[in-house]
Design a protein around this motif. Structure first.
Motif, PDB file in Angstrom:
ATOM      1  N   ASN A  57       0.805  -1.215   0.000  1.00  0.00           N
ATOM      2  CA  ASN A  57       0.000   0.000   0.000  1.00  0.00           C
ATOM      3  C   ASN A  57       0.845   1.276   0.000  1.00  0.00           C
ATOM      4  O   ASN A  57       0.296   2.371   0.042  1.00  0.00           O
ATOM      5  N   VAL A  58       2.175   1.178  -0.057  1.00  0.00           N
ATOM      6  CA  VAL A  58       3.061   2.343  -0.097  1.00  0.00           C
ATOM      7  C   VAL A  58       3.588   2.491  -1.518  1.00  0.00           C
ATOM      8  O   VAL A  58       4.050   1.528  -2.125  1.00  0.00           O
ATOM      9  N   GLN A  59       3.514   3.720  -2.032  1.00  0.00           N
ATOM     10  CA  GLN A  59       3.948   3.984  -3.401  1.00  0.00           C
ATOM     11  C   GLN A  59       5.321   4.644  -3.413  1.00  0.00           C
ATOM     12  O   GLN A  59       5.627   5.463  -2.548  1.00  0.00           O
ATOM     13  N   THR A  60       6.125   4.306  -4.396  1.00  0.00           N
ATOM     14  CA  THR A  60       7.376   5.006  -4.617  1.00  0.00           C
ATOM     15  C   THR A  60       7.039   6.399  -5.130  1.00  0.00           C
ATOM     16  O   THR A  60       6.131   6.570  -5.931  1.00  0.00           O
ATOM     17  N   GLY A  61       7.752   7.407  -4.619  1.00  0.00           N
ATOM     18  CA  GLY A  61       7.510   8.778  -5.049  1.00  0.00           C
ATOM     19  C   GLY A  61       7.116   9.668  -3.891  1.00  0.00           C
ATOM     20  O   GLY A  61       7.441   9.400  -2.735  1.00  0.00           O
ATOM     21  N   ASP A  62       6.386  10.735  -4.213  1.00  0.00           N
ATOM     22  CA  ASP A  62       6.077  11.783  -3.244  1.00  0.00           C
ATOM     23  C   ASP A  62       4.871  11.500  -2.349  1.00  0.00           C
ATOM     24  O   ASP A  62       4.603  12.259  -1.434  1.00  0.00           O
ATOM     25  N   VAL A  63       4.128  10.441  -2.610  1.00  0.00           N
ATOM     26  CA  VAL A  63       2.941  10.130  -1.822  1.00  0.00           C
ATOM     27  C   VAL A  63       3.375   9.662  -0.433  1.00  0.00           C
ATOM     28  O   VAL A  63       4.246   8.813  -0.294  1.00  0.00           O
ATOM     29  N   LYS A  64       2.766  10.236   0.614  1.00  0.00           N
ATOM     30  CA  LYS A  64       3.104   9.897   1.993  1.00  0.00           C
ATOM     31  C   LYS A  64       2.464   8.563   2.372  1.00  0.00           C
ATOM     32  O   LYS A  64       1.345   8.270   1.968  1.00  0.00           O
ATOM     33  N   PRO A  65       3.179   7.756   3.153  1.00  0.00           N
ATOM     34  CA  PRO A  65       2.575   6.495   3.611  1.00  0.00           C
ATOM     35  C   PRO A  65       1.418   6.751   4.567  1.00  0.00           C
ATOM     36  O   PRO A  65       1.353   7.800   5.209  1.00  0.00           O
ATOM     37  N   GLN A  66       0.534   5.800   4.674  1.00  0.00           N
ATOM     38  CA  GLN A  66      -0.509   5.833   5.696  1.00  0.00           C
ATOM     39  C   GLN A  66       0.122   5.218   6.945  1.00  0.00           C
ATOM     40  O   GLN A  66       0.313   4.001   7.017  1.00  0.00           O
ATOM     41  N   TRP A  67       0.463   6.055   7.912  1.00  0.00           N
ATOM     42  CA  TRP A  67       1.236   5.597   9.065  1.00  0.00           C
ATOM     43  C   TRP A  67       0.520   4.528   9.862  1.00  0.00           C
ATOM     44  O   TRP A  67       1.161   3.650  10.434  1.00  0.00           O
ATOM     45  N   SER A  68      -0.781   4.550   9.883  1.00  0.00           N
ATOM     46  CA  SER A  68      -1.532   3.548  10.641  1.00  0.00           C
ATOM     47  C   SER A  68      -1.440   2.169   9.997  1.00  0.00           C
ATOM     48  O   SER A  68      -1.769   1.175  10.638  1.00  0.00           O
ATOM     49  N   ARG A  69      -0.997   2.090   8.746  1.00  0.00           N
ATOM     50  CA  ARG A  69      -0.913   0.810   8.038  1.00  0.00           C
ATOM     51  C   ARG A  69       0.509   0.270   7.974  1.00  0.00           C
ATOM     52  O   ARG A  69       0.746  -0.762   7.354  1.00  0.00           O
TER      53      ARG A  69
END
Length: 129
Positions: A57-69
């Motif tokens: 669910n984590v994308q390479t690039g500028d998108v921030k991770p969903q910390w709860s996941r």
């Protein structure tokens, strides 16, 4: 540019924490949410993900991770790493302790860079994926 390499193999380019972010967190004036505002600090310092590690669910690039996941160990590691690179003498963590037997209080110091970090085993990486 600092590179954060989390125990799970998640890798990102990050920046130092800004003083205003720390002040807002300390005063409780940021949007704390369920994570106590730490996601806000992490998002502010997270520039780009270069390797999502085991997280689908984590994308390479500028998108921030969903910390709860993310694994809690990765989140904690990221906060400790950001503290160590952001503050003058940030690698030194000083705190008071008290002897359980005699109740004497004294100061203790830990080098954050010397803390033992266990990488997530390959079998666990596969399971997270």
């Amino acid at each position: 540019m600092p590179v954060l390499e989390a125990p799970s193999t998640l890798v990102a380019d990050v920046r130092k924490i800004k003083g205003t972010e720390l002040i807002k967190r300390a005063e409780g004036t940021d949007d704390a949410g369920l994570d106590g505002g730490f996601g806000h600090v992490l998002n502010g310092c997270w520039l780009r993900t270069t390797d999502p590690g085991p997280y689908p669910n984590v994308q390479t690039g500028d998108v921030k991770p969903q910390w709860s996941r993310l694994l809690k160990g990765d989140t904690l590691y990221a906060l400790i790493y950001l503290r160590s690179i952001s503050m003058p003498s940030g690698d030194d963590y000083d705190f008071p302790v008290q002897c359980e037997e005699c109740k004497h209080r004294y100061d203790w110091s830990v080098k954050l860079s010397k803390l033992s970090v266990r990488r997530l085993p390959a079998a666990s990486v596969a399971r997270v994926r």
